[in-house]
Design a protein around this motif. Sequence first.
Motif, PDB file in Angstrom:
ATOM      1  N   VAL A 189     114.358 -14.491 -15.864  1.00  0.00           N
ATOM      2  CA  VAL A 189     115.280 -14.400 -16.995  1.00  0.00           C
ATOM      3  C   VAL A 189     115.939 -13.022 -16.987  1.00  0.00           C
ATOM      4  O   VAL A 189     115.363 -12.054 -16.488  1.00  0.00           O
ATOM      5  CB  VAL A 189     114.556 -14.628 -18.347  1.00  0.00           C
ATOM      6  N   PRO A 190     117.144 -12.923 -17.559  1.00  0.00           N
ATOM      7  CA  PRO A 190     117.780 -11.600 -17.604  1.00  0.00           C
ATOM      8  C   PRO A 190     117.070 -10.670 -18.585  1.00  0.00           C
ATOM      9  O   PRO A 190     116.459 -11.123 -19.543  1.00  0.00           O
ATOM     10  CB  PRO A 190     119.211 -11.907 -18.061  1.00  0.00           C
ATOM     11  N   MET A 191     117.134  -9.380 -18.304  1.00  0.00           N
ATOM     12  CA  MET A 191     116.541  -8.374 -19.182  1.00  0.00           C
ATOM     13  C   MET A 191     117.605  -7.764 -20.065  1.00  0.00           C
ATOM     14  O   MET A 191     118.776  -7.793 -19.745  1.00  0.00           O
ATOM     15  CB  MET A 191     115.946  -7.250 -18.353  1.00  0.00           C
ATOM     16  N   THR A 192     117.152  -7.200 -21.157  1.00  0.00           N
ATOM     17  CA  THR A 192     118.040  -6.436 -22.025  1.00  0.00           C
ATOM     18  C   THR A 192     117.515  -5.005 -22.094  1.00  0.00           C
ATOM     19  O   THR A 192     116.470  -4.693 -21.540  1.00  0.00           O
ATOM     20  CB  THR A 192     118.102  -7.023 -23.449  1.00  0.00           C
ATOM     21  N   LEU A 193     118.241  -4.167 -22.803  1.00  0.00           N
ATOM     22  CA  LEU A 193     117.821  -2.783 -22.999  1.00  0.00           C
ATOM     23  C   LEU A 193     117.245  -2.566 -24.396  1.00  0.00           C
ATOM     24  O   LEU A 193     117.261  -1.456 -24.918  1.00  0.00           O
ATOM     25  CB  LEU A 193     119.006  -1.842 -22.750  1.00  0.00           C
ATOM     26  N   HIS A 194     116.748  -3.649 -24.986  1.00  0.00           N
ATOM     27  CA  HIS A 194     116.155  -3.587 -26.321  1.00  0.00           C
ATOM     28  C   HIS A 194     115.074  -2.507 -26.409  1.00  0.00           C
ATOM     29  O   HIS A 194     115.063  -1.689 -27.329  1.00  0.00           O
ATOM     30  CB  HIS A 194     115.512  -4.943 -26.647  1.00  0.00           C
ATOM     31  N   THR A 195     114.150  -2.527 -25.472  1.00  0.00           N
ATOM     32  CA  THR A 195     113.047  -1.572 -25.487  1.00  0.00           C
ATOM     33  C   THR A 195     113.557  -0.146 -25.384  1.00  0.00           C
ATOM     34  O   THR A 195     113.068   0.744 -26.086  1.00  0.00           O
ATOM     35  CB  THR A 195     112.057  -1.874 -24.342  1.00  0.00           C
ATOM     36  N   LEU A 196     114.555   0.070 -24.541  1.00  0.00           N
ATOM     37  CA  LEU A 196     115.128   1.403 -24.401  1.00  0.00           C
ATOM     38  C   LEU A 196     115.651   1.907 -25.736  1.00  0.00           C
ATOM     39  O   LEU A 196     115.365   3.040 -26.143  1.00  0.00           O
ATOM     40  CB  LEU A 196     116.259   1.378 -23.360  1.00  0.00           C
ATOM     41  N   ALA A 197     116.398   1.073 -26.446  1.00  0.00           N
ATOM     42  CA  ALA A 197     116.979   1.489 -27.730  1.00  0.00           C
ATOM     43  C   ALA A 197     115.897   1.763 -28.767  1.00  0.00           C
ATOM     44  O   ALA A 197     115.938   2.785 -29.454  1.00  0.00           O
ATOM     45  CB  ALA A 197     117.937   0.419 -28.243  1.00  0.00           C
ATOM     46  N   VAL A 198     114.934   0.879 -28.883  1.00  0.00           N
ATOM     47  CA  VAL A 198     113.878   1.041 -29.890  1.00  0.00           C
ATOM     48  C   VAL A 198     113.088   2.316 -29.631  1.00  0.00           C
ATOM     49  O   VAL A 198     112.839   3.110 -30.543  1.00  0.00           O
ATOM     50  CB  VAL A 198     112.941  -0.193 -29.913  1.00  0.00           C
ATOM     51  N   MET A 199     112.710   2.545 -28.380  1.00  0.00           N
ATOM     52  CA  MET A 199     111.908   3.727 -28.059  1.00  0.00           C
ATOM     53  C   MET A 199     112.716   5.013 -28.196  1.00  0.00           C
ATOM     54  O   MET A 199     112.202   6.023 -28.691  1.00  0.00           O
ATOM     55  CB  MET A 199     111.318   3.608 -26.648  1.00  0.00           C
ATOM     56  N   ALA A 200     113.970   4.998 -27.784  1.00  0.00           N
ATOM     57  CA  ALA A 200     114.813   6.195 -27.904  1.00  0.00           C
ATOM     58  C   ALA A 200     115.002   6.570 -29.371  1.00  0.00           C
ATOM     59  O   ALA A 200     114.917   7.752 -29.734  1.00  0.00           O
ATOM     60  CB  ALA A 200     116.160   5.964 -27.222  1.00  0.00           C
TER      61      ALA A 200
END
Length: 188
Positions: free
Chosen positions: A42-53
Amino acid sequence: MTSTLVPAIRQARSLWRPAAVVVAGIALITLCAKIHIPSWPVPMTLHTLAVMAIAIAAGPRLAAATFFGYLAVGAAGLPVFSDSPARGVGLTYMMGPTGGYLLGYLAASWLTGALAEGRRTLGRTLAMLAGLAVTYAVGLPWLGLFVPAGNILALGFTPFILGDLINIAMVAAGAAILPARFIGAIGR
Protein backbone atom coordinates in the motif's frame (compact mmCIF):
# COMPACT_ATOMS: atom_id res chain seq x y z
CA MET A 1 -12.54 50.63 32.46
CA THR A 2 -9.07 50.99 30.97
CA SER A 3 -7.55 48.94 33.79
CA THR A 4 -9.66 45.91 32.84
CA LEU A 5 -9.40 46.41 29.08
CA VAL A 6 -5.60 46.31 28.86
CA PRO A 7 -5.21 42.85 30.49
CA ALA A 8 -8.02 41.53 28.29
CA ILE A 9 -6.23 42.79 25.17
CA ARG A 10 -2.95 41.24 26.32
CA GLN A 11 -4.70 37.95 27.00
CA ALA A 12 -6.34 37.99 23.56
CA ARG A 13 -2.96 38.67 21.93
CA SER A 14 -1.41 35.77 23.81
CA LEU A 15 -3.98 33.40 22.23
CA TRP A 16 -3.08 34.32 18.66
CA ARG A 17 0.25 32.53 18.60
CA PRO A 18 -1.01 29.14 19.85
CA ALA A 19 -4.05 29.40 17.57
CA ALA A 20 -1.79 30.11 14.60
CA VAL A 21 0.41 27.13 15.51
CA VAL A 22 -2.64 24.85 15.70
CA VAL A 23 -4.03 26.03 12.36
CA ALA A 24 -0.63 25.70 10.66
CA GLY A 25 -0.19 22.26 12.22
CA ILE A 26 -3.57 21.08 10.98
CA ALA A 27 -2.63 22.26 7.49
CA LEU A 28 0.72 20.42 7.71
CA ILE A 29 -0.87 17.18 8.92
CA THR A 30 -3.48 17.39 6.16
CA LEU A 31 -0.82 17.99 3.50
CA CYS A 32 1.29 15.11 4.79
CA ALA A 33 -1.75 12.81 4.91
CA LYS A 34 -2.44 13.56 1.25
CA ILE A 35 1.11 12.88 0.04
CA HIS A 36 1.29 9.28 -1.11
CA ILE A 37 4.68 7.65 -1.50
CA PRO A 38 4.49 4.58 -3.71
CA SER A 39 5.30 1.43 -1.78
CA TRP A 40 4.14 -2.14 -1.69
CA PRO A 41 1.55 -3.39 -0.82
CA VAL A 42 0.00 0.00 0.00
CA PRO A 43 1.19 3.58 -0.50
CA MET A 44 2.67 5.43 2.47
CA THR A 45 1.91 8.89 3.69
CA LEU A 46 3.93 11.38 5.71
CA HIS A 47 1.41 11.38 8.55
CA THR A 48 3.95 10.15 11.09
CA LEU A 49 6.47 12.76 9.99
CA ALA A 50 3.99 15.59 10.56
CA VAL A 51 2.75 14.32 13.93
CA MET A 52 6.25 13.76 15.29
CA ALA A 53 7.64 17.05 13.94
CA ILE A 54 4.80 19.01 15.53
CA ALA A 55 5.21 17.15 18.82
CA ILE A 56 8.95 17.87 18.88
CA ALA A 57 8.56 21.51 17.86
CA ALA A 58 5.44 22.50 19.78
CA GLY A 59 5.54 20.44 22.96
CA PRO A 60 2.82 18.24 24.38
CA ARG A 61 -0.05 20.71 24.87
CA LEU A 62 0.04 22.34 21.45
CA ALA A 63 0.84 19.07 19.69
CA ALA A 64 -2.18 17.36 21.25
CA ALA A 65 -4.36 20.43 20.60
CA THR A 66 -3.22 20.45 16.97
CA PHE A 67 -4.01 16.79 16.39
CA PHE A 68 -7.31 17.12 18.25
CA GLY A 69 -8.11 20.07 15.96
CA TYR A 70 -7.22 17.92 12.95
CA LEU A 71 -9.61 15.22 14.18
CA ALA A 72 -12.33 17.83 14.80
CA VAL A 73 -11.95 19.27 11.30
CA GLY A 74 -12.08 15.74 9.90
CA ALA A 75 -15.10 14.81 12.01
CA ALA A 76 -16.87 17.90 10.70
CA GLY A 77 -16.61 16.39 7.22
CA LEU A 78 -13.66 18.17 5.64
CA PRO A 79 -11.54 15.75 3.58
CA VAL A 80 -8.35 16.07 5.64
CA PHE A 81 -7.61 12.37 6.07
CA SER A 82 -5.57 10.17 3.78
CA ASP A 83 -7.67 8.86 0.89
CA SER A 84 -10.65 11.02 1.79
CA PRO A 85 -13.11 11.74 0.33
CA ALA A 86 -12.72 8.52 -1.72
CA ARG A 87 -12.85 6.32 1.42
CA GLY A 88 -15.39 8.49 3.19
CA VAL A 89 -15.32 11.63 5.29
CA GLY A 90 -16.19 12.65 8.80
CA LEU A 91 -17.10 10.16 11.47
CA THR A 92 -17.62 7.45 8.86
CA TYR A 93 -13.94 7.59 7.98
CA MET A 94 -12.86 7.93 11.60
CA MET A 95 -14.80 4.83 12.64
CA GLY A 96 -13.23 2.81 9.83
CA PRO A 97 -10.13 0.59 9.89
CA THR A 98 -7.66 3.45 10.37
CA GLY A 99 -9.58 5.14 13.19
CA GLY A 100 -7.41 3.50 15.83
CA TYR A 101 -4.30 4.95 14.26
CA LEU A 102 -5.87 8.41 14.38
CA LEU A 103 -6.56 7.97 18.11
CA GLY A 104 -3.06 6.59 18.55
CA TYR A 105 -1.59 9.67 16.87
CA LEU A 106 -3.53 11.87 19.26
CA ALA A 107 -1.99 10.11 22.26
CA ALA A 108 1.41 9.96 20.54
CA SER A 109 1.44 13.68 19.87
CA TRP A 110 1.18 14.44 23.58
CA LEU A 111 3.50 11.64 24.73
CA THR A 112 6.20 12.46 22.18
CA GLY A 113 6.09 16.16 23.00
CA ALA A 114 6.28 15.49 26.73
CA LEU A 115 9.14 13.00 26.49
CA ALA A 116 11.14 15.11 24.02
CA GLU A 117 11.19 18.37 25.98
CA GLY A 118 14.70 19.38 26.90
CA ARG A 119 16.23 16.26 25.36
CA ARG A 120 19.00 15.90 22.84
CA THR A 121 18.80 13.93 19.62
CA LEU A 122 18.80 10.46 21.18
CA GLY A 123 16.14 11.43 23.72
CA ARG A 124 13.97 13.00 21.03
CA THR A 125 14.33 9.93 18.86
CA LEU A 126 13.37 7.64 21.74
CA ALA A 127 10.39 9.92 22.46
CA MET A 128 9.25 9.56 18.84
CA LEU A 129 9.69 5.78 19.00
CA ALA A 130 7.56 5.72 22.16
CA GLY A 131 4.92 7.77 20.34
CA LEU A 132 5.03 5.40 17.38
CA ALA A 133 4.64 2.42 19.73
CA VAL A 134 1.51 4.03 21.20
CA THR A 135 0.15 4.66 17.71
CA TYR A 136 0.53 1.00 16.79
CA ALA A 137 -0.69 -0.17 20.20
CA VAL A 138 -4.00 1.63 19.62
CA GLY A 139 -4.20 1.22 15.83
CA LEU A 140 -3.57 -2.50 15.48
CA PRO A 141 -6.31 -3.75 17.84
CA TRP A 142 -8.77 -1.34 16.22
CA LEU A 143 -7.79 -2.68 12.80
CA GLY A 144 -8.46 -6.15 14.20
CA LEU A 145 -12.15 -5.24 14.32
CA PHE A 146 -12.13 -5.03 10.51
CA VAL A 147 -9.73 -7.74 9.34
CA PRO A 148 -9.11 -11.36 10.31
CA ALA A 149 -6.64 -11.69 13.20
CA GLY A 150 -3.98 -13.34 11.05
CA ASN A 151 -3.87 -10.33 8.74
CA ILE A 152 -3.44 -7.57 11.33
CA LEU A 153 0.35 -7.46 11.19
CA ALA A 154 0.42 -8.01 7.44
CA LEU A 155 -2.02 -5.15 6.81
CA GLY A 156 -1.44 -2.73 9.67
CA PHE A 157 2.19 -3.02 10.72
CA THR A 158 4.57 -4.66 8.26
CA PRO A 159 3.85 -2.39 5.28
CA PHE A 160 4.22 0.78 7.36
CA ILE A 161 6.92 0.30 9.98
CA LEU A 162 9.89 0.96 7.68
CA GLY A 163 8.31 4.14 6.33
CA ASP A 164 7.41 5.29 9.83
CA LEU A 165 10.97 4.70 11.01
CA ILE A 166 12.29 6.67 8.03
CA ASN A 167 9.88 9.50 8.90
CA ILE A 168 11.17 9.50 12.47
CA ALA A 169 14.77 9.51 11.23
CA MET A 170 14.01 12.55 9.05
CA VAL A 171 12.44 14.43 11.97
CA ALA A 172 15.34 13.43 14.23
CA ALA A 173 17.86 14.67 11.66
CA GLY A 174 15.99 17.94 11.28
CA ALA A 175 15.67 18.40 15.02
CA ALA A 176 19.36 17.55 15.54
CA ILE A 177 20.35 20.90 14.11
CA LEU A 178 18.25 22.70 16.74
CA PRO A 179 19.55 23.19 20.28
CA ALA A 180 17.58 21.27 22.90
CA ARG A 181 16.28 24.52 24.46
CA PHE A 182 14.33 25.27 21.27
CA ILE A 183 12.55 21.92 21.22
CA GLY A 184 9.00 22.48 22.39
CA ALA A 185 9.61 26.25 22.52
CA ILE A 186 6.73 26.98 20.16
CA GLY A 187 4.40 25.57 22.81
CA ARG A 188 5.67 27.80 25.62
